[in-house]
Design a protein around this motif. Structure first.
Motif, PDB file in Angstrom:
ATOM      1  N   PHE A   1     -12.186  -1.704   0.380  1.00 53.23           N
ATOM      2  CA  PHE A   1     -11.484  -2.944   0.719  1.00 53.23           C
ATOM      3  C   PHE A   1     -10.233  -3.173  -0.120  1.00 53.23           C
ATOM      4  O   PHE A   1      -9.345  -3.919   0.272  1.00 53.23           O
ATOM      5  CB  PHE A   1     -12.413  -4.167   0.654  1.00 53.23           C
ATOM      6  CG  PHE A   1     -13.070  -4.389  -0.673  1.00 53.23           C
ATOM      7  CD1 PHE A   1     -12.468  -5.175  -1.650  1.00 53.23           C
ATOM      8  CD2 PHE A   1     -14.300  -3.825  -0.953  1.00 53.23           C
ATOM      9  CE1 PHE A   1     -13.079  -5.387  -2.873  1.00 53.23           C
ATOM     10  CE2 PHE A   1     -14.927  -4.029  -2.164  1.00 53.23           C
ATOM     11  CZ  PHE A   1     -14.313  -4.815  -3.134  1.00 53.23           C
ATOM     12  N   VAL A   2     -10.134  -2.533  -1.282  1.00 54.67           N
ATOM     13  CA  VAL A   2      -8.922  -2.648  -2.093  1.00 54.67           C
ATOM     14  C   VAL A   2      -8.792  -1.406  -2.969  1.00 54.67           C
ATOM     15  O   VAL A   2      -9.786  -0.861  -3.432  1.00 54.67           O
ATOM     16  CB  VAL A   2      -8.918  -3.950  -2.955  1.00 54.67           C
ATOM     17  CG1 VAL A   2      -9.984  -3.939  -4.017  1.00 54.67           C
ATOM     18  CG2 VAL A   2      -7.555  -4.228  -3.569  1.00 54.67           C
TER      19      VAL A   2
ATOM     20  N   PRO B   1       0.807  -1.221   0.000  1.00 55.36           N
ATOM     21  CA  PRO B   1       0.000   0.000   0.000  1.00 55.36           C
ATOM     22  C   PRO B   1       0.843   1.276   0.000  1.00 55.36           C
ATOM     23  O   PRO B   1       0.501   2.253  -0.664  1.00 55.36           O
ATOM     24  CB  PRO B   1      -0.832  -0.101   1.280  1.00 55.36           C
ATOM     25  CG  PRO B   1      -0.817  -1.538   1.661  1.00 55.36           C
ATOM     26  CD  PRO B   1       0.460  -2.113   1.113  1.00 55.36           C
ATOM     27  N   GLU B   2       1.952   1.255   0.717  1.00 55.55           N
ATOM     28  CA  GLU B   2       2.786   2.460   0.811  1.00 55.55           C
ATOM     29  C   GLU B   2       3.536   2.770  -0.488  1.00 55.55           C
ATOM     30  O   GLU B   2       4.052   3.867  -0.656  1.00 55.55           O
ATOM     31  CB  GLU B   2       3.766   2.360   1.992  1.00 55.55           C
ATOM     32  CG  GLU B   2       4.830   1.292   1.854  1.00 55.55           C
ATOM     33  CD  GLU B   2       4.409  -0.115   2.290  1.00 55.55           C
ATOM     34  OE1 GLU B   2       5.301  -0.989   2.334  1.00 55.55           O
ATOM     35  OE2 GLU B   2       3.212  -0.352   2.568  1.00 55.55           O
ATOM     36  N   LYS B   3       3.581   1.819  -1.421  1.00 56.37           N
ATOM     37  CA  LYS B   3       4.259   2.034  -2.705  1.00 56.37           C
ATOM     38  C   LYS B   3       3.275   2.185  -3.865  1.00 56.37           C
ATOM     39  O   LYS B   3       3.678   2.415  -5.006  1.00 56.37           O
ATOM     40  CB  LYS B   3       5.181   0.848  -3.009  1.00 56.37           C
ATOM     41  CG  LYS B   3       6.231   0.603  -1.981  1.00 56.37           C
ATOM     42  CD  LYS B   3       7.521   1.123  -2.451  1.00 56.37           C
ATOM     43  CE  LYS B   3       8.615   0.736  -1.459  1.00 56.37           C
ATOM     44  NZ  LYS B   3       9.841   1.397  -1.770  1.00 56.37           N
TER      45      LYS B   3
ATOM     46  N   ASN C   1     -10.899   2.954  -5.945  1.00 60.02           N
ATOM     47  CA  ASN C   1     -11.038   2.578  -4.540  1.00 60.02           C
ATOM     48  C   ASN C   1     -12.296   1.716  -4.453  1.00 60.02           C
ATOM     49  O   ASN C   1     -13.404   2.241  -4.359  1.00 60.02           O
ATOM     50  CB  ASN C   1     -11.144   3.828  -3.670  1.00 60.02           C
ATOM     51  CG  ASN C   1      -9.912   4.690  -3.773  1.00 60.02           C
ATOM     52  OD1 ASN C   1      -8.809   4.216  -3.541  1.00 60.02           O
ATOM     53  ND2 ASN C   1     -10.082   5.945  -4.148  1.00 60.02           N
ATOM     54  N   HIS C   2     -12.114   0.405  -4.540  1.00 59.43           N
ATOM     55  CA  HIS C   2     -13.240  -0.522  -4.587  1.00 59.43           C
ATOM     56  C   HIS C   2     -13.922  -0.586  -3.226  1.00 59.43           C
ATOM     57  O   HIS C   2     -13.272  -0.762  -2.200  1.00 59.43           O
ATOM     58  CB  HIS C   2     -12.761  -1.923  -4.984  1.00 59.43           C
ATOM     59  CG  HIS C   2     -12.043  -1.952  -6.301  1.00 59.43           C
ATOM     60  ND1 HIS C   2     -12.688  -2.196  -7.490  1.00 59.43           N
ATOM     61  CD2 HIS C   2     -10.735  -1.772  -6.616  1.00 59.43           C
ATOM     62  CE1 HIS C   2     -11.813  -2.174  -8.479  1.00 59.43           C
ATOM     63  NE2 HIS C   2     -10.609  -1.912  -7.976  1.00 59.43           N
ATOM     64  N   ASP C   3     -15.257  -0.445  -3.260  1.00 59.57           N
ATOM     65  CA  ASP C   3     -16.030  -0.472  -2.027  1.00 59.57           C
ATOM     66  C   ASP C   3     -17.373  -1.158  -2.286  1.00 59.57           C
ATOM     67  O   ASP C   3     -17.608  -1.676  -3.380  1.00 59.57           O
ATOM     68  CB  ASP C   3     -16.217   0.937  -1.455  1.00 59.57           C
ATOM     69  CG  ASP C   3     -17.047   1.853  -2.350  1.00 59.57           C
ATOM     70  OD1 ASP C   3     -17.665   1.383  -3.339  1.00 59.57           O
ATOM     71  OD2 ASP C   3     -17.093   3.063  -2.048  1.00 59.57           O
TER      72      ASP C   3
ATOM     73  N   PHE D   1      -2.477  -3.598 -10.495  1.00 61.01           N
ATOM     74  CA  PHE D   1      -1.728  -3.492  -9.246  1.00 61.01           C
ATOM     75  C   PHE D   1      -2.779  -3.189  -8.183  1.00 61.01           C
ATOM     76  O   PHE D   1      -3.568  -2.253  -8.332  1.00 61.01           O
ATOM     77  CB  PHE D   1      -0.697  -2.373  -9.298  1.00 61.01           C
ATOM     78  CG  PHE D   1       0.614  -2.752  -9.944  1.00 61.01           C
ATOM     79  CD1 PHE D   1       0.819  -3.983 -10.559  1.00 61.01           C
ATOM     80  CD2 PHE D   1       1.658  -1.851  -9.941  1.00 61.01           C
ATOM     81  CE1 PHE D   1       2.026  -4.308 -11.144  1.00 61.01           C
ATOM     82  CE2 PHE D   1       2.878  -2.165 -10.520  1.00 61.01           C
ATOM     83  CZ  PHE D   1       3.067  -3.386 -11.124  1.00 61.01           C
ATOM     84  N   ALA D   2      -2.796  -3.996  -7.118  1.00 64.06           N
ATOM     85  CA  ALA D   2      -3.837  -3.875  -6.102  1.00 64.06           C
ATOM     86  C   ALA D   2      -3.247  -4.024  -4.707  1.00 64.06           C
ATOM     87  O   ALA D   2      -2.275  -4.756  -4.504  1.00 64.06           O
ATOM     88  CB  ALA D   2      -4.908  -4.941  -6.319  1.00 64.06           C
ATOM     89  N   CYS D   3      -3.853  -3.327  -3.751  1.00 63.41           N
ATOM     90  CA  CYS D   3      -3.455  -3.482  -2.351  1.00 63.41           C
ATOM     91  C   CYS D   3      -4.713  -3.485  -1.479  1.00 63.41           C
ATOM     92  O   CYS D   3      -5.590  -2.642  -1.626  1.00 63.41           O
ATOM     93  CB  CYS D   3      -2.478  -2.389  -1.921  1.00 63.41           C
ATOM     94  SG  CYS D   3      -3.061  -0.709  -2.116  1.00 63.41           S
ATOM     95  N   TRP D   4      -4.792  -4.493  -0.615  1.00 66.59           N
ATOM     96  CA  TRP D   4      -5.910  -4.574   0.328  1.00 66.59           C
ATOM     97  C   TRP D   4      -5.812  -3.412   1.294  1.00 66.59           C
ATOM     98  O   TRP D   4      -4.722  -3.005   1.677  1.00 66.59           O
ATOM     99  CB  TRP D   4      -5.873  -5.891   1.106  1.00 66.59           C
ATOM    100  CG  TRP D   4      -5.973  -7.125   0.264  1.00 66.59           C
ATOM    101  CD1 TRP D   4      -5.040  -8.107   0.133  1.00 66.59           C
ATOM    102  CD2 TRP D   4      -7.078  -7.525  -0.564  1.00 66.59           C
ATOM    103  NE1 TRP D   4      -5.497  -9.077  -0.729  1.00 66.59           N
ATOM    104  CE2 TRP D   4      -6.732  -8.747  -1.172  1.00 66.59           C
ATOM    105  CE3 TRP D   4      -8.314  -6.952  -0.866  1.00 66.59           C
ATOM    106  CZ2 TRP D   4      -7.586  -9.423  -2.051  1.00 66.59           C
ATOM    107  CZ3 TRP D   4      -9.156  -7.618  -1.741  1.00 66.59           C
ATOM    108  CH2 TRP D   4      -8.794  -8.844  -2.313  1.00 66.59           C
ATOM    109  N   THR D   5      -6.958  -2.909   1.728  1.00 62.47           N
ATOM    110  CA  THR D   5      -6.969  -1.797   2.674  1.00 62.47           C
ATOM    111  C   THR D   5      -7.545  -2.195   4.031  1.00 62.47           C
ATOM    112  O   THR D   5      -7.486  -1.404   4.972  1.00 62.47           O
ATOM    113  CB  THR D   5      -7.783  -0.614   2.119  1.00 62.47           C
ATOM    114  OG1 THR D   5      -9.115  -1.047   1.863  1.00 62.47           O
ATOM    115  CG2 THR D   5      -7.145  -0.070   0.852  1.00 62.47           C
ATOM    116  N   ARG D   6      -8.126  -3.376   4.094  1.00 58.19           N
ATOM    117  CA  ARG D   6      -8.657  -3.856   5.377  1.00 58.19           C
ATOM    118  C   ARG D   6      -8.796  -5.364   5.315  1.00 58.19           C
ATOM    119  O   ARG D   6      -8.734  -5.968   4.247  1.00 58.19           O
ATOM    120  CB  ARG D   6     -10.014  -3.214   5.690  1.00 58.19           C
ATOM    121  CG  ARG D   6     -11.122  -3.567   4.713  1.00 58.19           C
ATOM    122  CD  ARG D   6     -12.474  -2.999   5.172  1.00 58.19           C
ATOM    123  NE  ARG D   6     -13.532  -3.245   4.235  1.00 58.19           N
ATOM    124  CZ  ARG D   6     -14.233  -4.387   4.149  1.00 58.19           C
ATOM    125  NH1 ARG D   6     -13.978  -5.392   4.943  1.00 58.19           N
ATOM    126  NH2 ARG D   6     -15.207  -4.498   3.266  1.00 58.19           N
TER     127      ARG D   6
END
Length: 188
Positions: free
Chosen positions: A144-145, A105-107, A127-129, A160-165
């Protein structure tokens, strides 16, 4: 969610195999642009083609076949025609729609900027929700991603994806659709 007694012990994806039209160009993109080391190469028997593997992290690989007799690409059938933020998501049943690579997430924003600097067309950040639109402009508690999309030289859709929770039991609540729910499309 944690399944303490799984039916099978999965350890990620060993490899996902795609088909390319030009193995040299594929190496240039996946190793050169994306930085994935080429870790194994094979010539297939009887002049059938080649099979090359790229390390995509976490013990997982992305593989490509170059097959001498492959049909040409079929955008909109074998893969989406373009990027999801441009309304292109459809691909045929049994096709590979896209490959999503987990990134830190930080990159995330840095990586998007790097691809743009390489001349790669990238989608807007999604920002998928769970909202009716499925995405939001801003990250919020229901996001969530986070992801963005781009294509490889043969048109394979990548993300390119990063989970957020973390997911909870509440994240699995939709009734699955069946073949009878599909909208039939006719070929004209």
């Amino acid at each position: 969610m944690n399944n303490s007694d799984p039916k099978f012990e999965f350890r990620g994806i060993n490899h996902l195999a795609l088909v390319c039209s030009d193995m040299r160009r594929t190496i240039d993109f996946y190793s050169g642009v994306l930085g994935m080391p080429l870790v194994k190469t094979l010539d297939l028997p009887d002049g059938l083609g080649q099979h090359f593997f790229f390390d995509c992290g976490g013990g997982n690989t992305l593989a490509f076949f170059w097959l001498a007799d492959s049909p040409d690409a079929a955008p909109g059938i074998a893969a989406p025609k373009g990027l999801p933020d441009q309304g292109e998501l459809a691909s045929a049943v049994g096709s590979m729609n896209h490959v999503a690579f987990a990134v830190p997430p930080e990159k995330f924003d840095e990586y998007r900027s790097r691809l743009k600097a390489e001349g790669i067309a990238v989608s807007r950040v999604l920002n998928h929700d769970d909202s009716p639109a499925g995405v939001s402009r801003e990250v919020h508690a229901g996001t969530f991603v986070r992801s963005f999309y781009f294509q490889d030289p043969d048109g394979a859709l990548l993300e390119f994806a990063c989970w957020t929770r973390e997911f909870t039991e509440d994240d699995v609540r939709h009734e699955p659709k069946t073949a009878a729910d599909r909208r039939a499309t006719s070929v004209r």
